[in-house]
Design a protein around this motif. Structure first.
Motif, PDB file in Angstrom:
ATOM      1  N   ALA A 288      14.270  98.575  22.807  1.00 39.37           N
ATOM      2  CA  ALA A 288      13.150  99.579  22.508  1.00 39.37           C
ATOM      3  C   ALA A 288      12.960 100.247  21.154  1.00 39.37           C
ATOM      4  O   ALA A 288      12.046 100.304  20.503  1.00 39.37           O
ATOM      5  CB  ALA A 288      12.918 100.466  23.650  1.00 39.37           C
ATOM      6  N   LEU A 289      14.370 100.724  20.809  1.00 40.47           N
ATOM      7  CA  LEU A 289      14.585 101.460  19.378  1.00 40.47           C
ATOM      8  C   LEU A 289      14.174 100.279  18.544  1.00 40.47           C
ATOM      9  O   LEU A 289      13.198 100.824  17.351  1.00 40.47           O
ATOM     10  CB  LEU A 289      15.933 101.787  19.374  1.00 40.47           C
ATOM     11  CG  LEU A 289      16.338 102.364  17.786  1.00 40.47           C
ATOM     12  CD1 LEU A 289      15.724 103.886  17.752  1.00 40.47           C
ATOM     13  CD2 LEU A 289      17.865 102.521  17.771  1.00 40.47           C
TER      14      LEU A 289
ATOM     15  N   GLU B 176      12.058  97.713  18.408  1.00 36.84           N
ATOM     16  CA  GLU B 176      10.378  97.614  18.240  1.00 36.84           C
ATOM     17  C   GLU B 176       9.931  99.128  17.966  1.00 36.84           C
ATOM     18  O   GLU B 176       9.027  98.747  17.059  1.00 36.84           O
ATOM     19  CB  GLU B 176      10.013  97.629  20.009  1.00 36.84           C
ATOM     20  CG  GLU B 176       8.739  97.541  19.994  1.00 36.84           C
ATOM     21  CD  GLU B 176       8.293  97.141  21.375  1.00 36.84           C
ATOM     22  OE1 GLU B 176       6.975  97.481  21.806  1.00 36.84           O
ATOM     23  OE2 GLU B 176       8.995  96.917  22.321  1.00 36.84           O
ATOM     24  N   TRP B 177      10.295 100.051  18.272  1.00 35.78           N
ATOM     25  CA  TRP B 177       9.630 101.182  17.383  1.00 35.78           C
ATOM     26  C   TRP B 177       9.853 101.326  15.865  1.00 35.78           C
ATOM     27  O   TRP B 177       9.075 101.781  15.102  1.00 35.78           O
ATOM     28  CB  TRP B 177      10.302 102.622  18.443  1.00 35.78           C
ATOM     29  CG  TRP B 177       9.792 103.861  17.643  1.00 35.78           C
ATOM     30  CD1 TRP B 177       8.563 104.174  17.796  1.00 35.78           C
ATOM     31  CD2 TRP B 177      10.135 104.849  17.031  1.00 35.78           C
ATOM     32  NE1 TRP B 177       8.261 105.510  17.390  1.00 35.78           N
ATOM     33  CE2 TRP B 177       9.426 105.586  16.572  1.00 35.78           C
ATOM     34  CE3 TRP B 177      11.781 104.823  16.463  1.00 35.78           C
ATOM     35  CZ2 TRP B 177       9.852 107.010  16.002  1.00 35.78           C
ATOM     36  CZ3 TRP B 177      12.141 105.772  15.638  1.00 35.78           C
ATOM     37  CH2 TRP B 177      11.090 106.975  15.266  1.00 35.78           C
ATOM     38  N   MET B 178      11.279 101.132  15.816  1.00 35.23           N
ATOM     39  CA  MET B 178      11.444 100.954  14.225  1.00 35.23           C
ATOM     40  C   MET B 178      10.545 100.130  13.605  1.00 35.23           C
ATOM     41  O   MET B 178      10.346 100.357  12.314  1.00 35.23           O
ATOM     42  CB  MET B 178      12.992 100.995  14.015  1.00 35.23           C
ATOM     43  CG  MET B 178      13.877 102.092  14.648  1.00 35.23           C
ATOM     44  SD  MET B 178      13.743 103.511  13.492  1.00 35.23           S
ATOM     45  CE  MET B 178      14.524 103.307  12.249  1.00 35.23           C
TER      46      MET B 178
ATOM     47  N   GLU C  16       7.711  99.139  14.525  1.00 37.96           N
ATOM     48  CA  GLU C  16       6.224  99.755  14.188  1.00 37.96           C
ATOM     49  C   GLU C  16       6.257 100.921  13.410  1.00 37.96           C
ATOM     50  O   GLU C  16       5.084 100.912  12.662  1.00 37.96           O
ATOM     51  CB  GLU C  16       6.523 100.367  15.645  1.00 37.96           C
ATOM     52  CG  GLU C  16       4.524 100.843  16.090  1.00 37.96           C
ATOM     53  CD  GLU C  16       4.534 101.536  17.339  1.00 37.96           C
ATOM     54  OE1 GLU C  16       4.020 102.702  17.539  1.00 37.96           O
ATOM     55  OE2 GLU C  16       4.811 100.729  18.225  1.00 37.96           O
ATOM     56  N   ILE C  17       7.180 101.527  12.980  1.00 37.73           N
ATOM     57  CA  ILE C  17       7.025 102.378  11.641  1.00 37.73           C
ATOM     58  C   ILE C  17       7.709 102.025  10.238  1.00 37.73           C
ATOM     59  O   ILE C  17       7.991 102.469   9.571  1.00 37.73           O
ATOM     60  CB  ILE C  17       7.737 103.962  12.140  1.00 37.73           C
ATOM     61  CG1 ILE C  17       9.280 103.558  12.305  1.00 37.73           C
ATOM     62  CG2 ILE C  17       7.150 104.285  13.238  1.00 37.73           C
ATOM     63  CD1 ILE C  17      10.115 105.015  12.498  1.00 37.73           C
TER      64      ILE C  17
ATOM     65  N   ARG D 176      12.408  98.722  10.215  1.00 39.86           N
ATOM     66  CA  ARG D 176      13.381  97.838  11.485  1.00 39.86           C
ATOM     67  C   ARG D 176      14.587  97.571  10.737  1.00 39.86           C
ATOM     68  O   ARG D 176      15.484  97.372  11.569  1.00 39.86           O
ATOM     69  CB  ARG D 176      12.678  96.543  11.671  1.00 39.86           C
ATOM     70  CG  ARG D 176      13.318  95.258  12.140  1.00 39.86           C
ATOM     71  CD  ARG D 176      13.362  95.569  13.781  1.00 39.86           C
ATOM     72  NE  ARG D 176      13.801  94.473  14.576  1.00 39.86           N
ATOM     73  CZ  ARG D 176      14.970  94.156  14.660  1.00 39.86           C
ATOM     74  NH1 ARG D 176      16.124  94.686  14.013  1.00 39.86           N
ATOM     75  NH2 ARG D 176      15.353  93.049  15.243  1.00 39.86           N
TER      76      ARG D 176
ATOM     77  N   SER E  95      14.655 109.052  11.505  1.00 38.81           N
ATOM     78  CA  SER E  95      13.281 108.672  11.940  1.00 38.81           C
ATOM     79  C   SER E  95      12.945 109.277  13.279  1.00 38.81           C
ATOM     80  O   SER E  95      11.736 109.586  13.649  1.00 38.81           O
ATOM     81  CB  SER E  95      12.949 107.335  12.114  1.00 38.81           C
ATOM     82  OG  SER E  95      13.498 106.717  10.887  1.00 38.81           O
ATOM     83  N   LEU E  96      13.713 109.373  14.303  1.00 41.63           N
ATOM     84  CA  LEU E  96      13.690 109.801  15.563  1.00 41.63           C
ATOM     85  C   LEU E  96      13.537 111.528  15.490  1.00 41.63           C
ATOM     86  O   LEU E  96      12.570 111.931  16.345  1.00 41.63           O
ATOM     87  CB  LEU E  96      14.892 109.731  16.509  1.00 41.63           C
ATOM     88  CG  LEU E  96      15.196 108.173  17.099  1.00 41.63           C
ATOM     89  CD1 LEU E  96      16.399 108.059  17.603  1.00 41.63           C
ATOM     90  CD2 LEU E  96      13.970 107.744  17.801  1.00 41.63           C
TER      91      LEU E  96
ATOM     92  N   ASP F 283       5.657 114.349  14.119  1.00 49.48           N
ATOM     93  CA  ASP F 283       4.383 113.644  14.075  1.00 49.48           C
ATOM     94  C   ASP F 283       3.319 114.517  13.154  1.00 49.48           C
ATOM     95  O   ASP F 283       3.277 115.475  13.440  1.00 49.48           O
ATOM     96  CB  ASP F 283       3.521 113.260  15.334  1.00 49.48           C
ATOM     97  CG  ASP F 283       4.313 111.908  15.870  1.00 49.48           C
ATOM     98  OD1 ASP F 283       4.915 111.248  15.229  1.00 49.48           O
ATOM     99  OD2 ASP F 283       4.090 111.751  17.243  1.00 49.48           O
TER     100      ASP F 283
END
Length: 188
Positions: free
Chosen positions: A113-114, A116-118, A120-121, A124, A183-184, A188
């Motif tokens: 999941a991490l 995938e999210w990284m 997305e932003i 990666r 990043s976490l 937003d």
């Protein structure tokens, strides 16, 4: 169109798909009445583990990397490990097996999941596979193979390697989370 099909079904991708296809074979053997079911299950898992290393090596060496392979390779690994761990939890139904299985499977879900999210932003690369992750995978593969084999002479080795894999699992998860932490923390 034929060129795209040829590149999709190259040797590395066929090995990766075969790893997924071995999961039901592993389970059928494990639940069969065969006298040698433990040995056959261990061989099936070992073959899958070897193809995990070999497909990546061939993809790099033969320059046959593909988007399909980059997607399916980590999925195949996680599916095979999870299936084998669940099987081992049934064969060794006590907390000493349940805890490592939960830790390993939970880490895989978390890091997937991490990543995938990284991705997305657009970050990666910050959570790319590390050497600790590779050692973790090696310890997992050997320990699971030995525990599936279920030979008394090797069981202690399997258990020790399983707990080494758990330590490396937690360590590598911390490394990835620390790399992603800036990043976490972003608002937003």
């Amino acid at each position: 169109m034929a060129l795209a099909t040829r590149s999709l079904w190259n040797i590395p991708n066929i090995l990766t798909v075969s790893r997924v296809a071995l999961i039901p074979v592993l389970l059928v053997v494990a639940y069969s009445p065969l006298i040698w079911r433990h040995e056959i299950a261990a061989v099936i898992f070992a073959v899958a583990a070897i193809t995990d290393w070999f497909d990546g090596y061939l993809a790099r060496t033969l320059n046959q990397g593909s988007a399909f392979g980059r997607f399916l390779d980590p999925v195949a690994d996680k599916l095979m490990v999870a299936a084998a761990l669940i099987l081992l939890v049934e064969w060794h139904s006590h907390v000493l097996m349940v805890i490592p299985a939960i830790v390993i499977i939970s880490r895989e879900i978390t890091i997937s999941a991490l990543r995938e999210w990284m991705a997305e932003i657009g970050k990666r690369a910050q959570v790319a596979v590390s050497s600790i992750g590779k050692w973790k995978t090696a310890a997992q593969m050997v320990s699971i193979t030995v525990l599936l084999l279920d030979w008394e002479i090797f069981n202690a080795l399997g258990w020790v390697l399983l707990y080494v894999a758990v330590v490396l699992t937690l360590w590598s998860m911390c490394v990835y989370l620390l790399a992603a932490w800036p990043s976490l923390r972003e608002v937003d």
